[in-house]
Design a protein around this motif. Sequence first.
Motif, PDB file in Angstrom:
ATOM      1  N   THR A  43       0.369  -1.383  -0.050  1.00 36.83           N
ATOM      2  CA  THR A  43      -0.422   0.107   0.123  1.00 36.83           C
ATOM      3  C   THR A  43       0.813   1.233  -0.069  1.00 36.83           C
ATOM      4  OG1 THR A  43       0.265  -0.189   2.469  1.00 36.83           O
ATOM      5  CG2 THR A  43      -1.787  -1.372   1.259  1.00 36.83           C
ATOM      6  N   ASP A  44       0.236   2.503   0.102  1.00 32.99           N
ATOM      7  CA  ASP A  44       1.294   3.836   0.005  1.00 32.99           C
ATOM      8  C   ASP A  44       1.501   3.835   1.180  1.00 32.99           C
ATOM      9  OD1 ASP A  44       0.227   4.439  -2.779  1.00 32.99           O
ATOM     10  OD2 ASP A  44      -1.405   5.852  -2.415  1.00 32.99           O
ATOM     11  N   ASP A  45       0.820   3.465   2.179  1.00 37.50           N
ATOM     12  CA  ASP A  45       1.724   3.541   3.825  1.00 37.50           C
ATOM     13  C   ASP A  45       2.112   2.202   4.168  1.00 37.50           C
ATOM     14  OD1 ASP A  45       0.044   6.094   3.966  1.00 37.50           O
ATOM     15  OD2 ASP A  45      -1.337   5.145   4.430  1.00 37.50           O
ATOM     16  N   GLY A  46       1.902   0.975   3.787  1.00 36.36           N
ATOM     17  CA  GLY A  46       2.979  -0.248   3.910  1.00 36.36           C
ATOM     18  C   GLY A  46       3.169  -1.386   3.488  1.00 36.36           C
ATOM     19  N   ALA A  47       2.558  -2.451   3.999  1.00 32.93           N
ATOM     20  CA  ALA A  47       2.057  -3.632   3.707  1.00 32.93           C
ATOM     21  C   ALA A  47       1.197  -4.884   4.499  1.00 32.93           C
ATOM     22  CB  ALA A  47       3.572  -4.441   2.603  1.00 32.93           C
ATOM     23  N   VAL A  58       0.321 -10.348   9.349  1.00 29.44           N
ATOM     24  CA  VAL A  58       1.765  -9.405   9.075  1.00 29.44           C
ATOM     25  C   VAL A  58       2.067  -8.601   8.481  1.00 29.44           C
ATOM     26  CG1 VAL A  58       4.182  -9.545   8.894  1.00 29.44           C
ATOM     27  CG2 VAL A  58       2.749 -11.765   9.189  1.00 29.44           C
ATOM     28  N   CYS A  59       2.339  -7.304   8.947  1.00 29.35           N
ATOM     29  CA  CYS A  59       1.789  -5.528   8.215  1.00 29.35           C
ATOM     30  C   CYS A  59       2.980  -5.198   8.977  1.00 29.35           C
ATOM     31  CB  CYS A  59       0.590  -4.769   9.367  1.00 29.35           C
ATOM     32  SG  CYS A  59       0.694  -3.722   9.264  1.00 29.35           S
ATOM     33  N   LEU A  60       3.982  -4.277   7.614  1.00 27.43           N
ATOM     34  CA  LEU A  60       4.884  -3.458   7.973  1.00 27.43           C
ATOM     35  C   LEU A  60       3.674  -1.418   7.935  1.00 27.43           C
ATOM     36  CD1 LEU A  60       7.878  -2.407   7.229  1.00 27.43           C
ATOM     37  CD2 LEU A  60       7.267  -1.829   4.709  1.00 27.43           C
ATOM     38  N   ALA A  61       4.313  -1.123   8.695  1.00 27.75           N
ATOM     39  CA  ALA A  61       3.970   0.690   9.071  1.00 27.75           C
ATOM     40  C   ALA A  61       4.947   1.392   8.730  1.00 27.75           C
ATOM     41  CB  ALA A  61       3.929   0.554  10.292  1.00 27.75           C
ATOM     42  N   GLY A  97      -5.484  -0.825  10.989  1.00 27.26           N
ATOM     43  CA  GLY A  97      -5.751  -2.403   9.286  1.00 27.26           C
ATOM     44  C   GLY A  97      -5.103  -3.570   9.814  1.00 27.26           C
ATOM     45  N   ALA A  98      -4.186  -3.554  10.400  1.00 26.65           N
ATOM     46  CA  ALA A  98      -3.856  -5.078  11.040  1.00 26.65           C
ATOM     47  C   ALA A  98      -4.743  -6.108  11.521  1.00 26.65           C
ATOM     48  CB  ALA A  98      -2.457  -4.399  11.513  1.00 26.65           C
ATOM     49  N   LEU A  99      -5.405  -5.255  12.862  1.00 24.95           N
ATOM     50  CA  LEU A  99      -6.144  -6.069  13.050  1.00 24.95           C
ATOM     51  C   LEU A  99      -7.903  -5.767  12.975  1.00 24.95           C
ATOM     52  CD1 LEU A  99      -6.010  -4.094  16.505  1.00 24.95           C
ATOM     53  CD2 LEU A  99      -5.651  -6.112  16.375  1.00 24.95           C
ATOM     54  N   ALA A 100      -7.474  -5.350  12.154  1.00 22.87           N
ATOM     55  CA  ALA A 100      -9.418  -5.255  10.493  1.00 22.87           C
ATOM     56  C   ALA A 100      -9.332  -6.438   9.633  1.00 22.87           C
ATOM     57  CB  ALA A 100      -9.530  -4.666   9.723  1.00 22.87           C
ATOM     58  N   LEU A 101      -7.533  -6.810   9.977  1.00 27.32           N
ATOM     59  CA  LEU A 101      -7.737  -7.880   8.629  1.00 27.32           C
ATOM     60  C   LEU A 101      -7.555  -8.732   9.735  1.00 27.32           C
ATOM     61  CD1 LEU A 101      -6.909  -8.880   6.230  1.00 27.32           C
ATOM     62  CD2 LEU A 101      -4.190  -8.707   6.340  1.00 27.32           C
ATOM     63  N   LEU A 154     -10.533   3.005  10.690  1.00 24.65           N
ATOM     64  CA  LEU A 154     -10.155   1.392  10.858  1.00 24.65           C
ATOM     65  C   LEU A 154      -9.415   2.136  11.996  1.00 24.65           C
ATOM     66  CD1 LEU A 154      -9.714  -0.372   8.082  1.00 24.65           C
ATOM     67  CD2 LEU A 154     -11.324  -0.911   9.626  1.00 24.65           C
ATOM     68  N   ASP A 155      -8.589   2.666  12.252  1.00 25.10           N
ATOM     69  CA  ASP A 155      -7.252   3.298  13.260  1.00 25.10           C
ATOM     70  C   ASP A 155      -8.432   3.934  14.450  1.00 25.10           C
ATOM     71  OD1 ASP A 155      -4.698   2.506  14.606  1.00 25.10           O
ATOM     72  OD2 ASP A 155      -4.679   4.613  15.012  1.00 25.10           O
ATOM     73  N   VAL A 156      -9.362   3.903  14.572  1.00 25.13           N
ATOM     74  CA  VAL A 156     -10.653   4.917  15.945  1.00 25.13           C
ATOM     75  C   VAL A 156      -9.918   4.098  17.102  1.00 25.13           C
ATOM     76  CG1 VAL A 156     -12.731   4.065  15.333  1.00 25.13           C
ATOM     77  CG2 VAL A 156     -12.231   5.926  15.702  1.00 25.13           C
ATOM     78  N   VAL A 157     -10.395   2.674  17.027  1.00 26.19           N
ATOM     79  CA  VAL A 157      -9.961   1.837  17.953  1.00 26.19           C
ATOM     80  C   VAL A 157      -9.263   1.800  19.148  1.00 26.19           C
ATOM     81  CG1 VAL A 157     -10.577  -0.766  18.864  1.00 26.19           C
ATOM     82  CG2 VAL A 157     -11.966   0.372  17.727  1.00 26.19           C
TER      83      VAL A 157
END
Length: 361
Positions: free
Chosen positions: A34-38, A50-53, A63-67, A301-304
Motif C-alpha cells: 500500500t502507499d503506507d506499508g504492506a 503481518v503488517c509493515l507500517a 488496519g492490521a487488526l481489521a485484517l 479503521l484506527d479509531v479503536v
Amino acid sequence: MTLDADRIRALHAAKLRALARSVLDVELAEVSGTDDGALAVAAGAEPAVVCLAQERSERALGGALALAERTGCDDVHVFAEDHSGVLARRAACFVPAPVVWSIEGASATAAEPAPRPVEPTPPRVPELVSLLASAGVEIAVEHGVITGEVEGLEVARVVPAAPAAEASDASEGSGDIDPHDGHESATAWQIEVGVGAHDREAFALLHADEPTAEAIGRVAEVVRTHRSPGASPHPLNRMGAARWLRSLLIRRPELVDAGRLRAASPPVPREGPKELSPAVAYGLTPDGRRLVVVVCVGIDLDVVPFAADARLFLDPDAELTIVLPRRDAHDVIRAMAARLDSPAEIAEIDDEWRTLSTAGA
C-alpha cells in the motif's frame, strides 16, 4: 528521482517479505503493498497477520487488526521504524495483544511500549481566555495549547508573542509562570486569529490594526455560517467533522447516554485543524461513572486503537464509548472494540447529526 505509486507499493511488499523471513522465519506468499506499508496473512497451522507500517506508521495498528478480524487470526505482527513505542502501547490494550517490532536495518526487535504522555500545563493567561469567551467562541485546551473554536473548528489560538509585539495590549501582563523558579518568565502571549497557521499569518498581515475581539467575532461569524444545518458544501464545514460532532455532544451529552462532557486532549497532539483524526471528550455517565468519549466521522479503521490510547492517557479506569454516525459503525470496528482488554461501547448517532447542531442548544 521520484518513484511512482506502484513502485512504492512493490518496495513496501518486498520489505515486509524480507522482515517476515528474517524475524518470524515465515515466507509470505501474497503481500498487498500500500502507499503506507504492506499487509499479508502468513499461512500455517496458526495463520498470522503481518503488517509493515512505513508511512503514517502510528495509524497502522487498526488496519492490521481489521485484517485479523476478517481472516480469523489471533496472531498479529506489526513492523515499524517510527512510532513503534506508541504502537506497542496501543497494542497492549488488546487481547491477545499484537506484537510490535521496531525495525533495525534488515532486522527488528520487539518494541517497548512508550510511556503515557504527560500533558503540558497551558499558559496562565486569564485575560486572553476572557477575551476569547467574550467573543462567543468555545474555549479548548489541548496539550497545553489554548484555542477558540466555533462548532469544533479553531478560529483563534493563544501563541507566544513575537518580540516586537510583547508590549502590545493583547499580551500585556500575560507572562507564564515558570514552575522551576516560582517567578514569572519573560514569555508574553497573544491571540492570533484564523483557521490554521497559514490563515492566522495572512489574517495578521491584512488586519493588523483590527481589535482582537472584533477580529475573532468576524471570523467566528463566517465559520458559524458555514457550520450550520443546511449550509452549502464548503471547506469550512468539511474540516474537523469529528470535532464539530464533539461540540454538539458537549451541549447535548444525552445523545450518547452521557451525563456531562468536556473537550479533552487526544493521546498525541494534532498537527493542525486540517488533520483528519478523532476528537476526544471526558466526563461522566448519568449515574456518575467516569467516561472517555472518542468521536469519529467517516470510516477510520484506527479509531479503536486511538480510543484505547485516549482512555489510557486520560483515565485508564474510565469507561470508553466510541461515537460514530450510523453509516460508519462497521461490524469490524465493533469487533475490534470488543477485543480490548476493557471493551468499548459503540454509540451510533444519526447520519444527519449536523441538523441537530442548533436543536435543543
